[in-house]
Design an enzyme around this catalytic site. Structure first.
Site, PDB file in Angstrom:
ATOM      1  N   GLU A  27       1.320   0.198  23.449  1.00 39.76           N
ATOM      2  CA  GLU A  27       0.415  -0.823  22.911  1.00 39.76           C
ATOM      3  C   GLU A  27      -1.018  -0.325  22.804  1.00 39.76           C
ATOM      4  OE1 GLU A  27       2.460  -1.433  25.515  1.00 39.76           O
ATOM      5  OE2 GLU A  27       3.953  -2.809  24.670  1.00 39.76           O
ATOM      6  N   HIS A  78       4.488 -13.628  31.445  1.00 42.04           N
ATOM      7  CA  HIS A  78       4.705 -13.960  30.030  1.00 42.04           C
ATOM      8  C   HIS A  78       4.188 -15.348  29.672  1.00 42.04           C
ATOM      9  CE1 HIS A  78       7.151 -10.400  30.025  1.00 42.04           C
ATOM     10  NE2 HIS A  78       7.691 -10.631  28.847  1.00 42.04           N
TER      11      HIS A  78
END
Lengths: 311, 321
Positions: free
Chosen positions: B58, B128
């Site tokens: 990322e 998350h």
């Protein structure tokens, strides 16, 4: 090389005198890397640089007068006085900036190469300069992988000056850089980074191969910085290298080695030319105006956002 | 009238912008498969050279987008989960965002960051379930949190066309939402323009993202006892202070409902500015996640930390008292 050396000597003096605020990371001793690599590049090639970036920026063609003006915080500087030493850039010359975060330029260079391919300009090479310390940064290794995956025309140039700030490379890096790069599928070699002609020869081969579509390359340039990591070391008296070690490195001074290859007349001509350039740069930079404090947040956005004042 | 889902609206915006501008490309994990739904089918139309699956790097692909943008592309980067923002904060806040000022305006970085599944409330647990848009507002990244499919379409269009980095958060609790709307009515929504979703005279409720429909439901439910104005800022940075100020100055009362953590969250900024500038007649109330919340796995624990409609109704009654 002479330009970079004299520019850096001048900056050292001005940084220690406080004219240049924030200090500098002197490139003295490493000039052969920037010059040898940049000699192989075209104007439309891209480079990303490091916190020790003056050499790369000048070698890629930035105006020394505007580079010095930038360090003086002047509105005529490369970055209009908004970047300073660690962010000097000239995007029109493909210089996507020095960078204050170690290794951060590597994926940006990969992005430039990827964009060039998208635009049908595969022959445009991107060079990421970084030091040995950056080989411990995840983004650099991620960038190796991506460049290799997509066979992008990127040349990764590792300037191994033996120290990540004060940490000796053998205490910060497992294995050796060339093997590590080769493990990612980069075509990798090591070169004497204190011999400008050796660097130029190796970089020339790598750049030509990148342009020809042979995928990313890696060049480890063994070099040495003759001064401290940053000018603050002069003030703090930091000492992590033997005097003998530093003196030994001076005996490999890339400028002396190159000078020995020139006639005395040719060398003197270069000296004179550079002395004039530095004098002109100083005259330009020291007479350049600063910016109005009311404009301190100019250029924050390209699109309009009315940032509220803090006080 | 045709129905447009939130996910389809985002997908449609990507398709339309890719058709309009060859420089627009989509980078991210599993984007050719469209795992999150947002990029589904794009690779079949535009190819995998333009809808590019990224390795699980990322940080590097965020900066790859920066380099590509400086070189003239208009990348849209999808992050599969919003907490990846923590991983790429350096690349967004310190690299992409600062490039324009640091170079004295030599080049801008037109990258769009897409964060689907934000603020999850479906048992996705600690790593998350964050909804970290306030962090980007704090550092000055233009940031949208669309609350309807048509806003998702319109704000994403504007984000892609903007010359600066822009983040767009798609809240999980809205990704199943639909709206009746004609294709012809879909249009770009300017960044920094709030929407007055419901007019009222007694109190201004500022709600963000999935809490906008919650606020509207509460306002309707309380119609007999109070006239509640509901405003969706649509972008948490920049904020449309003019629209908010007009409303709050008129009603003199403010409740903010925001799914950020309380400390230094978006709601805190709205309250602070209202207190400083908008002439409140009673102290404002903000509903948010608790300070430093980590969302636990068990749904009853997760939901215990969610600012909700019941809390909102109580807050409205409190400022009206």
């Amino acid at each position: 090389m002479r330009l970079i050396r004299e520019f850096e000597e001048h900056c050292l003096e001005k940084a220690l005198a406080g004219t240049i605020v924030g200090g500098i990371h002197p490139y003295i001793g490493q000039e052969a890397v920037a010059v040898g690599v940049s000699a192989c590049l075209r104007a439309d090639d891209v480079i990303t640089s490091t916190h020790r970036g003056h050499g790369h920026v000048l070698a890629k063609g930035a105006d020394p007068a505007r580079a010095l003006a930038e360090l003086y915080g002047a509105s005529t500087g490369l970055n209009r006085g908004r970047g300073g030493s660690m962010h000097a850039a000239d995007v029109s010359l493909g210089i996507y900036g020095a960078n204050g975060i170690v290794g951060a330029g590597a994926p940006i260079a990969v992005g430039a190469a990827w964009a060039a391919r998208r635009a049908g300009r595969d022959d445009r090479v991107a060079v990421a300069f970084f030091g040995d310390g950056a080989l411990s940064q995840g983004v650099v290794l991620e960038a190796f992988n991506m460049a290799a995956l997509w066979s992008l025309p990127v040349l990764f140039v590792c300037e191994n000056n033996g120290y990540a700030t004060s940490l000796p490379v053998d205490r910060g890096l497992a294995g050796d850089p060339v093997t590590r790069a080769a493990g990612f599928g980069l075509t990798a070699e090591a070169v004497d980074g204190m011999d400008v002609e050796a660097v130029a020869e190796a970089a020339g081969r790598a750049v030509d191969a990148c342009r020809a579509g042979a995928g990313p390359h890696f060049l480890e340039c063994a070099t040495y910085r003759f001064h401290g990591h940053h000018t603050v070391e002069h003030l703090m008296g930091t000492k992590y290298r033997d005097d003998d070690e530093v003196a030994g490195a001076w005996s490999r001074d890339p400028l002396t080695r190159q000078r020995d290859r020139l006639t005395p007349e040719a060398a003197a001509e270069v000296d004179t030319e550079i002395a004039v350039l530095i004098a002109e740069a100083e005259a330009f930079a020291s007479s350049s105006p600063g910016s109005d404090p009311g404009d301190a947040l100019d250029y924050l956005y390209a699109g309009l956002v009315p940032a509220r004042p803090g006080a | 009238m045709p129905s447009l889902s939130y996910v389809a609206a985002v997908n449609r915006a990507l398709r339309d912008e890719m058709a309009r501008d060859e420089r627009v490309c989509v980078l991210g994990e599993d984007v050719s498969q469209g795992i999150t739904g947002l990029t589904k089918g794009l690779a079949a139309v535009y190819g995998t050279d333009r809808v590019v699956d990224m390795p699980l790097s990322e940080q590097a692909f965020t900066s790859l987008a920066t380099g590509a943008a400086i070189a003239g592309q208009r990348p849209v980067v999808e992050f599969q989960i919003p907490s990846l923002l923590y991983l790429v904060f350096e690349q967004i806040a310190n690299q992409a965002h600062k490039f324009s000022l640091m170079t004295g305006g030599q080049a801008a970085v037109p990258v769009t960051y897409l964060f689907p599944g934000s603020g999850s409330r479906s048992g996705m647990a600690g790593q998350h379930s964050d909804h970290p848009y306030s962090l980007l507002a704090h550092v000055g990244i233009k940031t949208a949190v669309p609350s309807t499919p048509s806003d998702a379409y319109g704000l994403l269009l504007s984000a892609i066309r903007e010359p600066d980095p822009v983040a767009v958060f798609a809240p999980t609790l809205l990704m199943g939402a639909s709206e009746e709307i004609d294709d012809d009515d879909l249009e770009a929504v300017p960044l920094g323009s709030a929407r007055v979703c419901r007019e009222g005279t007694d109190v201004t409720v500022v709600a963000v993202g999935h809490l906008v429909p919650v606020a509207l439901q509460v306002a309707e439910g309380m119609a007999g006892e109070a006239s509640v104005e509901v405003i969706d800022p649509r972008t948490v940075y920049p904020v449309d202070w003019e629209t908010l100020g007009k409303s709050i100055t008129r009603t003199g009362r403010l409740v903010v409902i925001d799914d950020s953590n309380r400390m230094c969250g978006f709601g805190a900024e709205i309250v602070a500015t209202a207190v400083e500038e908008f002439g409140l007649t009673v102290p404002p109330v903000r509903l948010s996640r608790p300070d430093g919340a980590v969302i636990p796995y068990a749904l009853n624990l997760d939901h215990a930390l969610l600012p909700d409609g019941r809390g909102l109704a109580g807050a409205i009654r409190a400022v009206l008292r």
